[in-house]
Scaffold this motif. Structure first.
Motif, mmCIF file in Angstrom:
data_model
loop_
_atom_site.group_PDB
_atom_site.id
_atom_site.type_symbol
_atom_site.label_atom_id
_atom_site.label_comp_id
_atom_site.label_asym_id
_atom_site.label_seq_id
_atom_site.Cartn_x
_atom_site.Cartn_y
_atom_site.Cartn_z
ATOM 1 N N LEU A 1 1.090 -0.897 -0.029
ATOM 2 C CA LEU A 1 -0.011 -0.069 0.108
ATOM 3 C C LEU A 1 0.960 1.262 0.405
ATOM 4 C CD1 LEU A 1 -2.848 1.450 0.421
ATOM 5 C CD2 LEU A 1 -2.643 0.998 2.983
ATOM 6 N N TYR A 2 1.352 1.289 0.909
ATOM 7 C CA TYR A 2 2.557 2.367 1.038
ATOM 8 C C TYR A 2 4.389 1.896 0.187
ATOM 9 C CZ TYR A 2 -1.116 4.311 3.924
ATOM 10 O OH TYR A 2 -2.142 4.716 3.926
ATOM 11 N N ILE A 3 4.147 1.948 -0.673
ATOM 12 C CA ILE A 3 5.405 1.371 -1.724
ATOM 13 C C ILE A 3 6.672 2.342 -1.535
ATOM 14 C CG2 ILE A 3 6.316 1.240 -3.526
ATOM 15 C CD1 ILE A 3 2.846 1.093 -4.357
ATOM 16 N N PRO A 4 8.246 1.682 -0.848
ATOM 17 C CA PRO A 4 8.575 2.791 -0.278
ATOM 18 C C PRO A 4 10.271 3.127 -1.672
ATOM 19 C CG PRO A 4 9.247 0.250 0.669
ATOM 20 C CD PRO A 4 7.845 0.197 -0.300
ATOM 21 N N CYS A 5 10.278 4.439 -1.340
ATOM 22 C CA CYS A 5 11.136 4.951 -2.260
ATOM 23 C C CYS A 5 12.728 5.222 -2.189
ATOM 24 C CB CYS A 5 10.296 5.740 -3.349
ATOM 25 S SG CYS A 5 11.887 6.648 -4.431
ATOM 26 N N LEU A 6 13.718 4.900 -2.572
ATOM 27 C CA LEU A 6 14.631 4.831 -1.961
ATOM 28 C C LEU A 6 14.990 6.814 -2.222
ATOM 29 C CD1 LEU A 6 17.333 5.052 -0.162
ATOM 30 C CD2 LEU A 6 18.231 3.308 -2.237
ATOM 31 N N ARG A 7 15.460 7.614 -1.340
ATOM 32 C CA ARG A 7 15.509 8.816 -1.590
ATOM 33 C C ARG A 7 16.730 9.049 -0.873
ATOM 34 N NH1 ARG A 7 12.146 13.144 -3.129
ATOM 35 N NH2 ARG A 7 13.310 15.043 -2.805
ATOM 36 N N THR A 8 17.996 9.101 -2.003
ATOM 37 C CA THR A 8 19.209 10.197 -2.136
ATOM 38 C C THR A 8 19.760 11.284 -1.733
ATOM 39 O OG1 THR A 8 19.119 9.185 -4.282
ATOM 40 C CG2 THR A 8 19.119 7.521 -2.795
ATOM 41 N N ASP A 9 19.285 12.097 -1.804
ATOM 42 C CA ASP A 9 19.861 13.728 -1.864
ATOM 43 C C ASP A 9 20.888 13.648 -0.464
ATOM 44 O OD1 ASP A 9 16.534 13.346 -2.768
ATOM 45 O OD2 ASP A 9 17.173 15.407 -2.935
ATOM 46 N N ASP A 10 20.374 12.785 0.538
ATOM 47 C CA ASP A 10 21.580 13.556 1.464
ATOM 48 C C ASP A 10 23.154 12.481 1.456
ATOM 49 O OD1 ASP A 10 19.802 14.377 3.301
ATOM 50 O OD2 ASP A 10 19.299 12.530 4.719
ATOM 51 N N ARG B 1 10.025 0.058 -5.296
ATOM 52 C CA ARG B 1 9.496 0.390 -6.516
ATOM 53 C C ARG B 1 10.622 1.216 -7.306
ATOM 54 N NH1 ARG B 1 8.398 -4.369 -8.680
ATOM 55 N NH2 ARG B 1 6.572 -5.150 -7.455
ATOM 56 N N ALA B 2 11.386 2.789 -6.882
ATOM 57 C CA ALA B 2 12.096 3.432 -7.520
ATOM 58 C C ALA B 2 13.538 3.964 -6.253
ATOM 59 C CB ALA B 2 11.228 4.563 -7.754
ATOM 60 N N CYS B 3 14.340 5.000 -6.481
ATOM 61 C CA CYS B 3 15.550 5.645 -6.499
ATOM 62 C C CYS B 3 15.040 6.554 -6.888
ATOM 63 C CB CYS B 3 16.468 4.782 -7.009
ATOM 64 S SG CYS B 3 18.323 5.655 -5.829
ATOM 65 N N ALA B 4 15.081 7.882 -5.974
ATOM 66 C CA ALA B 4 14.414 9.331 -6.323
ATOM 67 C C ALA B 4 15.953 9.870 -6.028
ATOM 68 C CB ALA B 4 12.823 9.223 -6.245
ATOM 69 N N ILE B 5 15.547 10.976 -6.276
ATOM 70 C CA ILE B 5 16.607 12.580 -5.977
ATOM 71 C C ILE B 5 16.111 13.678 -6.431
ATOM 72 C CG2 ILE B 5 18.204 11.808 -8.138
ATOM 73 C CD1 ILE B 5 20.984 12.510 -5.322
ATOM 74 N N SER B 6 16.636 14.663 -5.702
ATOM 75 C CA SER B 6 16.291 15.725 -6.379
ATOM 76 C C SER B 6 17.359 16.779 -6.317
ATOM 77 C CB SER B 6 15.509 16.946 -5.131
ATOM 78 O OG SER B 6 15.670 17.339 -4.508
ATOM 79 N N LEU B 7 17.506 17.030 -7.466
ATOM 80 C CA LEU B 7 18.962 18.285 -7.951
ATOM 81 C C LEU B 7 18.939 19.414 -7.961
ATOM 82 C CD1 LEU B 7 19.424 15.035 -10.416
ATOM 83 C CD2 LEU B 7 20.903 14.952 -8.518
ATOM 84 N N PRO B 8 19.922 19.840 -8.096
ATOM 85 C CA PRO B 8 19.750 21.686 -7.821
ATOM 86 C C PRO B 8 19.989 21.957 -9.425
ATOM 87 C CG PRO B 8 22.592 21.055 -7.672
ATOM 88 C CD PRO B 8 21.579 20.040 -7.654
#
Lengths: 428, 428, 428
Positions: free
Chosen positions: B154-163, B208-215
């Protein structure tokens, strides 16, 4: 349905009495004396030149106004698609009783004569203001303007500062500053003192804004006192100074202006993005263009340093409009300001105004200013904007979002009138 | 005709059951507990602050939720034109039985109480999901999230990698990485090993995903092993390293992430264009802005190096949307992804989505994600998108191109639902 | 009302006989021989590849045309939303009697056979031209094209110069130039002489334009004779020269071309903004992309230096369109030219064309060119443009500005046909 709705909204918006927050009106000659003052507007001369009219045809010294108009009219046909041309026709119809929809070699002379007759009538400027629904207009005053001899409630002074920031290296500019301020400019500190005197003078005479137009590569930064001193010395000594010193000097003056805006509680209008004299062979005032690669991130330090100063910001290119909307959405001191120059055409206004109306607080948007040199342009320019505003309100608010007409008109009223009062007169 | 058509298309699209492919939902508290969780969303706090609310009014420590809402409501009137405000009203009407069209000092308290009552009801989160037509939502998980104690279907993990990419110089971040991975970080090689452990952990728990926000100035490049070693050493040694070493370290980690995305067959969500903390005095999460001068050409090396990795790409500014559409049209591994943040308003969505729908293969467009922090926002945000999608399909496909309604709905279904499955679940 | 109006305007515009001012037609094989020539257009191969088709499927050496089409059709379904796909269907319906609205594995073969039969019929190219309302098309000729063996009134030569400006370092290019010009290339002066010979040859054979596509970082500058000499020597000596010398050599050749355009009174088509081979693994002609951060300010020196040369300018990205419109509004020698490549899709055409039509003199806008490789594409591509033009004229001129239909059609006629004559044939 949508068209009738647009018309109803327009009719309501067109009833408002407005204050035009940015013009280049000459308060001693606010209205046109002949049609040459109308057709001499750079929008017509530059488009006619671009379409083939040799510059010399209209820049001949001592050219009679009527002859100038005759020569320009010969070159108007290629412009009859432009919105700028539509301003001319609507103005002629509404103010001079013109009955045609194009100004041609066949009908221009009677229009010229009819216009001249009305322009000569006593109280013409007042009549134009009344017909245009304007109760006051902001001026663009040279920093050494005496601001005397006109009604500053009707023609509201605005301190324009381009010369101070970008041309202080010219002895003539420093001479004007010394004369206007009574301060002898021996040092950077003297420059500051002199600028303070200008602010005193302007505020005493009812100024409501300080304003400047800025090139796309300008990125204001605070300079140290020592750097300011060195930069000013270099600039006086050798006429320009090195690039770094010129930049420091411009930054020092610009920052000083912002400080005085804070002290005197004046909004600081920033008009961002113009490159001057790009087309060297262009007609008078028809040489400027731009590089649309500019970002408001260049103003980050300034916007953070002066939270107490309101910055009504105009951007030259529509591609910068989203940044403007976003910065106004985040920074309390950023206000969106009109649709400037090359973005003052319907497709860009529609896209840009819609984006602002749906994402920027309603209190932080100044819908429109005319930028006009002669009062006759307020009517067609504001009407163009009001028609687009009515279209956006009809389609994107009433239809897409289910707003009542009353609610839509209320939003229109605020961006057209309310926020001018709020921002420049600290009302509401 | 067009309006009725839009309505029919919207009605069909609104029937779909969706998976939201990007949110910031907390799986332990997915729904709001009070209206303070709704109005505390940065869209409201930052707009209210921008419109005049002092930051301290709502960031006072220990502030009671109801009092916080009371204070915010005082400053909502200037926002009532914004689309963000419309999300609030539609949510209140649809989820809390609100009958007005504005939240005011007069009616907020009953809304607060009604909302609180519903939010306290057992199964509220499930009910919101059901009313919103959602069957699952993606999370944004810190890299050291244990991913335990909730239903990862239901709450699908996504690996956030900005740090990892931008803050590995901080001892605290390295400490978290060591703890999460069980790897002692003595060298760049250890960092790689540790990141591999994170991927194992996340994939094992259904990520189901890896994610990042980028400058906007980030331009990923492969760095040599020697440069990676040197960069990591410098970063550990002196806390930040020189600019070149920081860049090398960021590139090394970023490239490593892409390599593991390839190994683990995870899409790598790139969210391109944000500058953090531009407005230092802004409210919590209300300080970020951007420089729209960014190009996907900066990702050329990456996109060529990883043909086997799918990159769902979000761009912050609408002026980058054409590049996104063009890159998705050419690169098999580029997928257009939603309408992010400052571009998540109707005028930009309409322009951007229309451009994608007519030029990017239909299988390579993920229409929308909510980016929400609380489940209550899915309903109004997705509806906003569906209304615009219905408008585009009606006007630009059915009317302009003669498509049947069925065919248009089928395209809408694919960008809303089908492609989420295709991209993140490798279905079709 | 608006739809019927659009239709009436479209019908009138669709009656015009046009000259297509930019194509890649091969005058010895202007029409397609089989559907493989149609589906082999990079718009289809690159989109199919982007949607999942391995490049090798269609780039296998010696692949039979019918088999190639069969393989491509398998991958067309994911593109059926695109405007590019709609060109295929409209072409198939109008030229080959196709009755469906999608090309599928079930119906492709009969379409292939029907098309092949018509393509084999005598006079097919003439028939396509007639059905498409074209009386002539511009070519894109290699600089060493003999221009013999075809009717240069129907297939109008255009001197394409990318190789000369950007690839003169290649011995093969210099060899071709020596052979075509009969000049032995010992020095920069010889290069100038040789280029002059090319102009003589092209103009003698009816060429009406010189053309070039340019990367986004190109900023033409006049180089000194000494620098030109040194740059050419370096380029011959070591194959490429240093970056500065390569730039000087490119600028020298480019400037020389502009000088000959002045001498020979040829318009110089500038197609600004493409980066070549961004996606190295892409299909043939499907590897190019761009960086939208480009400005016409880069052309400031050129536009000022050659007031006597007309520059029809195409820009690759819609974000550059406002600059194009503004530069055409100011510079007499700038003409807006079509909607190029990644901007040749309805949303961008509509936004860009509307902005031009309302702000650029009507005589300075060339509405459209097809950029086609085979004649069959003129019909659907020009119709796409005419539909959008009719929409703009209906909504923004007839409705918003009260124009008569006749006046609107007259403007449409001018941008579709009149200005092609005016600019390239110096008529009117």
């Amino acid at each position: 349905m949508s068209l009738a709705l647009r018309q109803r909204l327009f009719d309501e918006l067109d009833r408002l009495i407005l204050i035009d927050p940015h013009t280049h009106i000459n308060p001693y000659a606010p209205a046109a004396a002949t049609l040459a003052d109308v057709l001499g507007y750079h929008y017509y001369t530059e488009l006619a030149h671009s379409a083939g009219m040799p510059k010399a045809r209209i820049e001949e010294p001592g050219l009679d106004p009527k002859e100038k108009v005759r020569r320009l009219v010969e070159y108007l046909a290629p412009l009859d698609n432009t919105i700028q041309y539509s301003w001319l026709v609507e103005m002629a119809q509404e103010l001079f009783g013109f009955a045609d929809d194009r100004v041609t070699v066949a009908n221009w002379e009677s229009l010229y004569d009819a216009a001249a007759a009305r322009m000569r009538s006593p109280g013409w400027a007042r009549e134009v203001l009344k017909k245009s629904g304007l109760e006051a207009v902001f001026l663009t005053n040279d920093f050494d303007d005496p601001l005397a001899g006109f009604d500053t409630k009707l023609y509201i002074p605005c301190l324009r500062t381009d010369d101070l920031v970008f041309h202080l290296a010219k002895p003539e500019v420093r001479g004007r500053l010394e004369k206007a301020s009574g301060v002898s400019l021996g040092s950077a500190a003297d420059v500051r003192t002199a600028i303070g005197r200008l602010f005193e003078h302007f505020v005493k005479h009812g100024a409501r804004a300080c304003a400047i137009s800025l090139p796309p590569d300008f990125a204001p930064a605070r300079v140290s006192p020592a750097a300011a001193v060195a930069a000013y010395e270099a600039l006086v000594r050798d006429g320009t100074g090195a690039a770094a010193e010129r930049r420091d000097a411009a930054n020092f003056v610009f920052w000083t202006l912002a400080e005085f805006c804070a002290d005197f509680r004046l909004p600081f209008d920033l008009m961002i993005g113009v490159n001057r004299a790009v087309y060297a062979g262009g007609v008078y005032q028809g040489q400027d263009l731009y590089d649309s690669r500019v970002s408001l991130i260049q103003y980050r330090e300034l916007l953070n340093a002066f939270p107490q100063v309101v910055f009504p910001i105009s951007v030259l290119a529509s591609v910068t409009n989203q940044e403007l909307a976003s910065y106004a959405w985040i920074f309390p001191n950023v206000v969106t300001h009109g649709h400037w120059w090359y973005s003052n055409t319907p497709t860009f206004i529609e896209h840009d105004a819609a984006a602002r109306l749906e994402a920027v607080p309603r209190t932080k948007q100044i819908g429109y200013y005319s930028d006009m040199y002669k009062l006759e342009f307020a009517l067609p320019k504001f009407r163009m904007y009001k028609r687009i505003l009515a279209k956006i309100l009809a389609e994107r608010f009433c239809i897409d979002r289910g707003w009542s007409e009353e609610r839509a008109i209320d939003l229109g009223r605020q961006v057209l009138r309310g926020n001018v009062e709020r921002v420049f007169f600290a009302k509401e």
